[in-house]
Write a protein that holds these residues in place. Structure first.
Motif, short mmCIF file in Angstrom:
data_model
loop_
_atom_site.label_atom_id
_atom_site.label_comp_id
_atom_site.label_asym_id
_atom_site.label_seq_id
_atom_site.Cartn_x
_atom_site.Cartn_y
_atom_site.Cartn_z
N MET A 1 0.84 -1.19 0.00
CA MET A 1 0.00 0.00 0.00
C MET A 1 0.87 1.24 0.00
SD MET A 1 -3.03 1.27 0.10
CE MET A 1 -3.77 2.83 0.47
N GLY A 2 0.57 2.18 -0.90
CA GLY A 2 1.34 3.41 -0.95
C GLY A 2 0.82 4.45 0.01
N GLU A 3 1.71 5.33 0.44
CA GLU A 3 1.33 6.43 1.32
C GLU A 3 1.17 7.69 0.49
OE1 GLU A 3 3.02 8.90 5.19
OE2 GLU A 3 3.87 6.94 4.65
N SER A 4 0.03 8.36 0.62
CA SER A 4 -0.23 9.55 -0.16
C SER A 4 0.36 10.78 0.52
CB SER A 4 -1.74 9.75 -0.34
OG SER A 4 -2.00 10.94 -1.06
N ASP A 5 0.95 11.66 -0.29
CA ASP A 5 1.39 12.95 0.23
C ASP A 5 0.50 14.08 -0.28
OD1 ASP A 5 2.18 13.06 -2.41
OD2 ASP A 5 4.32 13.33 -2.00
N TRP A 6 -0.70 13.73 -0.75
CA TRP A 6 -1.66 14.72 -1.23
C TRP A 6 -2.60 15.21 -0.14
CZ3 TRP A 6 -4.04 14.02 -6.76
CH2 TRP A 6 -3.01 14.03 -7.71
N GLY A 7 -2.53 14.62 1.04
CA GLY A 7 -3.51 14.97 2.06
C GLY A 7 -4.88 14.44 1.69
N ASP A 8 -5.92 15.09 2.21
CA ASP A 8 -7.27 14.59 1.96
C ASP A 8 -8.04 15.46 0.97
OD1 ASP A 8 -7.75 16.86 3.42
OD2 ASP A 8 -8.96 15.87 4.97
N TRP A 9 -7.33 16.31 0.20
CA TRP A 9 -8.05 17.28 -0.62
C TRP A 9 -8.90 16.63 -1.70
CZ3 TRP A 9 -7.75 17.71 -5.85
CH2 TRP A 9 -6.61 17.22 -6.50
N LEU A 10 -8.44 15.50 -2.28
CA LEU A 10 -9.21 14.89 -3.36
C LEU A 10 -10.51 14.26 -2.87
CD1 LEU A 10 -9.54 14.31 -6.32
CD2 LEU A 10 -8.02 12.34 -6.07
N PRO A 11 -10.49 13.36 -1.85
CA PRO A 11 -11.77 12.85 -1.35
C PRO A 11 -12.66 13.95 -0.77
CG PRO A 11 -9.95 12.06 0.01
CD PRO A 11 -9.34 12.68 -1.21
N THR A 12 -12.04 14.99 -0.21
CA THR A 12 -12.84 16.11 0.29
C THR A 12 -13.52 16.85 -0.86
OG1 THR A 12 -11.39 16.40 2.21
CG2 THR A 12 -12.73 18.29 1.56
N ALA A 13 -12.80 17.04 -1.97
CA ALA A 13 -13.38 17.70 -3.13
C ALA A 13 -14.54 16.88 -3.72
CB ALA A 13 -12.31 17.93 -4.19
N VAL A 14 -14.38 15.56 -3.75
CA VAL A 14 -15.46 14.70 -4.24
C VAL A 14 -16.68 14.82 -3.33
CG1 VAL A 14 -16.16 12.32 -4.67
CG2 VAL A 14 -13.88 13.10 -5.39
N ALA A 15 -16.46 14.74 -2.03
CA ALA A 15 -17.58 14.79 -1.08
C ALA A 15 -18.29 16.13 -1.14
CB ALA A 15 -17.07 14.52 0.33
N ALA A 16 -17.54 17.21 -1.38
CA ALA A 16 -18.14 18.54 -1.37
C ALA A 16 -18.77 18.93 -2.69
CB ALA A 16 -17.07 19.58 -1.00
N ALA A 17 -18.48 18.20 -3.75
CA ALA A 17 -18.95 18.58 -5.08
C ALA A 17 -20.46 18.45 -5.20
CB ALA A 17 -18.27 17.72 -6.14
N ASP A 18 -21.05 19.37 -5.96
CA ASP A 18 -22.49 19.37 -6.22
C ASP A 18 -22.69 19.53 -7.73
OD1 ASP A 18 -25.23 19.45 -5.96
OD2 ASP A 18 -25.29 21.55 -5.35
N PRO A 19 -22.40 18.47 -8.49
CA PRO A 19 -22.42 18.61 -9.95
C PRO A 19 -23.83 18.82 -10.50
CG PRO A 19 -22.08 16.32 -9.32
CD PRO A 19 -22.00 17.12 -8.06
N ASP A 20 -23.90 19.55 -11.59
CA ASP A 20 -25.18 19.73 -12.27
C ASP A 20 -25.56 18.49 -13.07
OD1 ASP A 20 -25.50 22.36 -11.36
OD2 ASP A 20 -24.32 23.16 -13.03
N THR A 21 -24.56 17.73 -13.51
CA THR A 21 -24.81 16.54 -14.32
C THR A 21 -24.15 15.34 -13.64
OG1 THR A 21 -22.88 17.10 -15.70
CG2 THR A 21 -25.06 17.85 -16.46
#
Length: 276
Positions: A1-21
């Motif tokens: 398993m790899g360790e991410s150095d991106w923090g949690d911004w990507l899953p947070t962005a997905v959770a917060a997104a409110d797409p029109d489509t």
């Protein structure tokens, strides 16, 4: 398993997104997240592993820690290879969210051998074995399980995701297949994901001898598949992950320009979002 150095911004962005489509995020390798306008969230082939160095060496960052994923309604696997069925990536998502896991029988055999229910607290009721011709609903999406052509897999499948806003095809590691014209007749596919890569020298899994290897479709095969499926937009995947099998997706412009399909080539990088 790899360790991410991106923090949690990507899953947070997905959770917060409110797409029109429908919003689609590329996770690198062949992993994607689809999120619909009503919030239904699907993960397809997410992979945060590092491969098997020196045989397979990951050439791109690990974009998230699976324990940071809080929203998922389903996780789907296209076939049994380790970068498509990966316990350390996928099981924590299932355990934290209660999402269902959809995969063909060869993939489920990997799950059983790896003991996901023992090691990660996933329950057996979350697992749904699928095969070609199956159809099921996950929230606002209708999912069709379709045949594909991956000569290196024991039982690969593809998925067609229908939504009021449009239709997405994920072919796993498919090459062109004789079933694709029929799929084009059945579905008006807005966005198709097709694995793409070069041939290269990879250590053989058993002998560890350097061996010429081609796991993914070439430029010409990607465009053949796109035309057989009559794709409005094609998104090449998998070209970025393994050392020795990398490819340049922008080269597909030259192969596609004299053909009717795809109407548009979507070249994205890990972490990018596009919308239907």
């Amino acid at each position: 398993m790899g360790e991410s150095d991106w923090g949690d911004w990507l899953p947070t962005a997905v959770a917060a997104a409110d797409p029109d489509t429908v919003a689609v995020w590329y996770l690198g390798c062949n992993g994607f997240v689809l999120k619909g306008s009503e919030g239904t969230t699907l993960f397809v082939d997410p992979y945060c592993g590092l491969g098997d160095p020196p045989r397979t060496v990951r050439m791109l960052p690990v974009p998230f820690d699976p324990t940071d994923v809080t929203d998922a309604d389903a996780v789907l696997a296209t076939h049994e290879h380790s970068d498509h069925v990966h316990g350390p990536t996928q099981a924590p998502i299932l355990a934290a969210t209660g999402a269902d896991y959809y995969a063909p029988d060869a993939s489920m055999a990997v799950v059983d051998r790896a003991g996901w229910t023992d090691d990660w607290g996933v329950v057996s009721e979350q697992f749904v074995t699928v095969t070609e011709g199956d159809e099921f609903d996950v929230g606002e999406f209708t999912v069709h399980v379709v045949p594909v052509n991956d000569p290196d897999a024991d039982h690969p499948v593809g998925y067609v995701f229908e939504h009021d806003a449009g239709t997405v095809f994920h072919g796993g590691d498919t090459r062109p297949d004789e079933s694709f014209p029929d799929l084009a007749d059945r579905f008006d596919i807005d966005l198709g994901v097709l694995a793409f890569g070069s041939a290269g020298t990879i250590l053989d899994k058993e002998t560890r001898e350097p061996t010429r290897t081609q796991w993914y479709a070439t430029e010409n095969e990607v465009i053949r598949a796109a035309n057989a499926l009559e794709l409005d937009r094609v998104l090449p995947s998998h070209w970025d992950v393994w050392k020795g099998l990398n490819a340049d997706p922008t080269a597909l412009h030259h192969h596609a320009r004299s053909f009717p399909y795809p109407e548009r080539l979507e070249v994205v990088e890990i972490g990018d979002r596009i919308d239907l």
